[in-house]
Scaffold this motif. Structure first.
Motif, PDB file in Angstrom:
ATOM      1  N   ILE A 320      -0.474  -3.647   4.194  1.00 15.90           N
ATOM      2  CA  ILE A 320      -0.907  -4.751   3.334  1.00 15.90           C
ATOM      3  C   ILE A 320      -0.493  -6.105   3.901  1.00 15.90           C
ATOM      4  CG2 ILE A 320      -0.845  -3.316   1.270  1.00 15.90           C
ATOM      5  CD1 ILE A 320       1.747  -4.673   0.463  1.00 15.90           C
ATOM      6  N   THR A 329      -3.242 -10.516   0.416  1.00 12.71           N
ATOM      7  CA  THR A 329      -1.857 -10.317  -0.013  1.00 12.71           C
ATOM      8  C   THR A 329      -1.144 -11.662  -0.170  1.00 12.71           C
ATOM      9  OG1 THR A 329      -1.723  -8.158   1.076  1.00 12.71           O
ATOM     10  CG2 THR A 329       0.353  -9.256   0.574  1.00 12.71           C
ATOM     11  N   TYR A 481      -7.512  -3.725  -3.474  1.00  7.07           N
ATOM     12  CA  TYR A 481      -6.821  -2.781  -2.584  1.00  7.07           C
ATOM     13  C   TYR A 481      -7.290  -1.349  -2.847  1.00  7.07           C
ATOM     14  CZ  TYR A 481      -3.587  -6.603  -1.620  1.00  7.07           C
ATOM     15  OH  TYR A 481      -3.044  -7.802  -1.239  1.00  7.07           O
ATOM     16  N   ALA A 489       0.984  -2.939  -3.065  1.00  9.82           N
ATOM     17  CA  ALA A 489       0.568  -4.326  -3.283  1.00  9.82           C
ATOM     18  C   ALA A 489       1.023  -4.813  -4.651  1.00  9.82           C
ATOM     19  CB  ALA A 489      -0.950  -4.445  -3.148  1.00  9.82           C
ATOM     20  N   SER A 493       3.637  -7.852  -5.200  1.00  9.26           N
ATOM     21  CA  SER A 493       3.222  -8.975  -6.053  1.00  9.26           C
ATOM     22  C   SER A 493       4.195  -9.165  -7.212  1.00  9.26           C
ATOM     23  CB  SER A 493       1.804  -8.720  -6.588  1.00  9.26           C
ATOM     24  OG  SER A 493       1.435  -9.712  -7.522  1.00  9.26           O
TER      25      SER A 493
END
Length: 550
Positions: A320, A329, A481, A489, A493
């Motif tokens: 990612i 990302t 994703y 991810a 995040s």
């Protein structure tokens, strides 16, 4: 087991030699094809009772997240007397859940990628419920603080994974709309919690249990522990997502889940689903059914060693952080950081402004003042310290905080309804841009506020739009994703967003009294930058392969 879908996809590639430089792209292509087949199989289950049940349990989970984030502000004034908390002690208690969120953010993403979405949610729910239950019975400040840290860590596991769990059960046609309805769960959570707090916390409750006095705020914490535990027990009756099962090679279990979904949605016997797949004219699904039906024994999933799990986490994290996912990302993480920082900054400050305006208007009737010229928290604290009640034991519970929270929650209903009704027409990117720029303008308007009423109006406008922005970020993670990278991810995040939350909390504590203008400018700039970044968010393409991508 290598997985039936994985074998199906590797067979055509065997006719061409594979060079070393193509290994990563081949793996990505294999995963992509695997997901397409799984999504096609989910689409064939239709939409009905099963999807609504999943929506219901996920909504309860997200409501529980709203409970956890909002409840600490309700109990601080009452708990201050029992724990004899100073201002510093209150600051620690407010920060403990956020530090827990930060500590647990990426861990939950990794856990969901290794053990599955369902198991991750179950562990998070029961850890959260047990932590809150024990916290309601603990008379010691430092143990209570540690339990709130655990509660915050567990809460973040729910928010980071629940959108993945919901989205991976939905047919392509309904996924965006179902994810968007989750915003209403957050809104209802705020409203219900404000109502429960309004009823319970002002009660005169002093129950002596084994030498420990159980007050109304303890009872409130106990009530807040029940949704997590009850939802966790209900989730025990739900399966793992078919897309995760496909991604991990558990195709027999995946077919069993798909058959259950089809049966509950259509009312037909589960075996009719296999017949439907064979007659749908999709060669990939026909081949999948053929392979699975010849190996009906459930696959044995070999437990990975700790070293292999770490390698898997590292590999997926690097994926990612490299093209083609690197740009999205960066954009998603920065937006999550800026919006969360701004949200926590003003969410913590706006309620305080209500109290400041109330004190100002009591001392200076019929006069107005800007938000940056009101009496500071330091002066109010010094005034209270001159009394014989430094911990506020004799102070009356201010019901205004519940009323304002209730109003703020109610103000989110219109925007919470607009998102699912229009998302299929305008897309997530449109909402992300609008819900970042509008709060930036609202924040700048704080310079114009002169009364408590004006502050309430701006608070409602800010809360209603930024809460949608945060939900859209969660929804985007499902869209941007593939299955095998979504959890990582989401975890990354969530980790970055919690850094934003802590920075917002620290900023409001250290700067607001002496540098009020600077704080407002920082918040407005953060939201404006989020709007600019949202313009570069990848949108969903119109071609069929991309629509079926996830």
């Amino acid at each position: 087991m290598s997985g039936d879908i994985a074998r199906l996809e590797h067979e055509p590639a065997a006719t061409e030699p594979l060079v070393a430089g193509d290994a990563a792209s081949t793996l990505q292509g294999t995963k992509q094809t695997e997901e397409n087949v799984a999504q096609e199989a989910v689409d064939q289950t239709g939409f009905g009772k099963f999807n609504l049940k999943v929506m219901a349990v996920c909504s309860l989970i997200f409501m529980n997240v709203a409970f956890s984030i909002t409840s600490i502000a309700f109990i601080l004034p009452s708990a201050a007397c029992d724990f004899q908390m100073t201002t510093v002690d209150k600051g620690r208690l407010s920060a403990a859940p956020m530090i827990g969120m930060l500590a647990g953010s990426y861990i939950w993403g990794c856990y969901a990628a290794i053990k599955g979405r369902r198991m991750s949610l179950l562990v998070a729910l029961f850890l959260h419920g047990i932590s809150e239950l024990l916290a309601s019975l603990i008379p010691h400040y430092w143990i209570f603080l540690f339990l709130k840290f655990l509660s915050g860590a567990a809460m973040n596991g729910q928010s980071a994974v629940v959108f993945l769990y919901l989205g991976e059960f939905q047919p392509t046609k309904y996924r965006d709309k179902m994810l968007s309805w989750m915003e209403m769960a957050w809104v209802l959570g705020m409203i219900i919690l404000a109502g429960v707090g309004w009823i319970i916390i002002p009660l005169e409750m002093n129950m002596l249990i084994a030498g420990y006095t159980f007050h109304s705020w303890n009872f409130f914490v106990f009530i807040c522990s029940l949704p997590a535990l009850l939802t966790g027990f209900w989730l025990l009756f739900f399966p793992e997502t078919p897309k995760y099962l496909a991604e991990t090679g558990q195709n027999v279990q995946m077919l069993d889940v798909l058959m259950r979904m089809y049966s509950e949605n259509s009312g037909e016997p589960p075996k009719e689903y296999v017949t439907k797949l064979r007659n749908c004219g999709n060669n990939n699904l026909n081949e999948l059914v053929h392979r699975i039906m010849h190996t009906r024994e459930p696959e044995e999933v070999t437990e990975k060693s700790f070293k292999l799990m770490i390698q898997d986490i590292y590999t997926k994290t690097m994926m990612i952080l490299k093209p083609p996912f690197l740009w999205r990302t960066i954009v998603v993480c920065l937006i999550a950081c800026f919006v969360t920082s701004s949200y926590y900054t003003l969410t913590l400050w706006l309620p305080e402004l209500f109290h400041r305006y109330a004190d100002f208007q009591e001392a200076f009737p019929n006069q107005t003042a800007s938000v940056c010229t009101l009496k500071s928290i330091k002066n109010l604290t010094e005034l209270s310290m001159q009394t014989d009640d430094p911990f506020g034991c004799d102070s009356r519970v201010q019901t205004s905080v519940f009323i304002h929270t209730f109003i703020l929650g109610a103000s989110c209903i219109p925007t919470g309804l607009i998102l699912p009704l229009l998302v299929n027409y305008v897309g997530y990117k449109f909402f992300l841009v609008i819900t970042a720029f509008v709060p930036a303008v609202v924040t700048a308007c704080l310079f114009l506020v002169k009364t408590s009423t004006q502050n309430l109006i701006l608070s409602c406008a800010y809360e209603s739009v930024t809460s949608v922005c945060l939900s859209v970020v969660y929804c985007l993670l499902v869209d941007l994703y593939p299955t095998h990278l979504r959890a990582m991810a989401s975890g990354l995040s969530a980790f970055i967003s919690r850094i934003g939350a802590i920075s917002g909390t620290l900023m409001i504590g250290y700067l607001i009294d002496d540098y009020c203008t600077l704080v407002i400018l920082i918040v407005a700039v953060q939201l404006f930058l989020s709007g600019i970044l949202a313009l570069f968010t990848p949108g969903r393409k119109k071609s069929k392969p991309d629509i079926e991508k996830s």
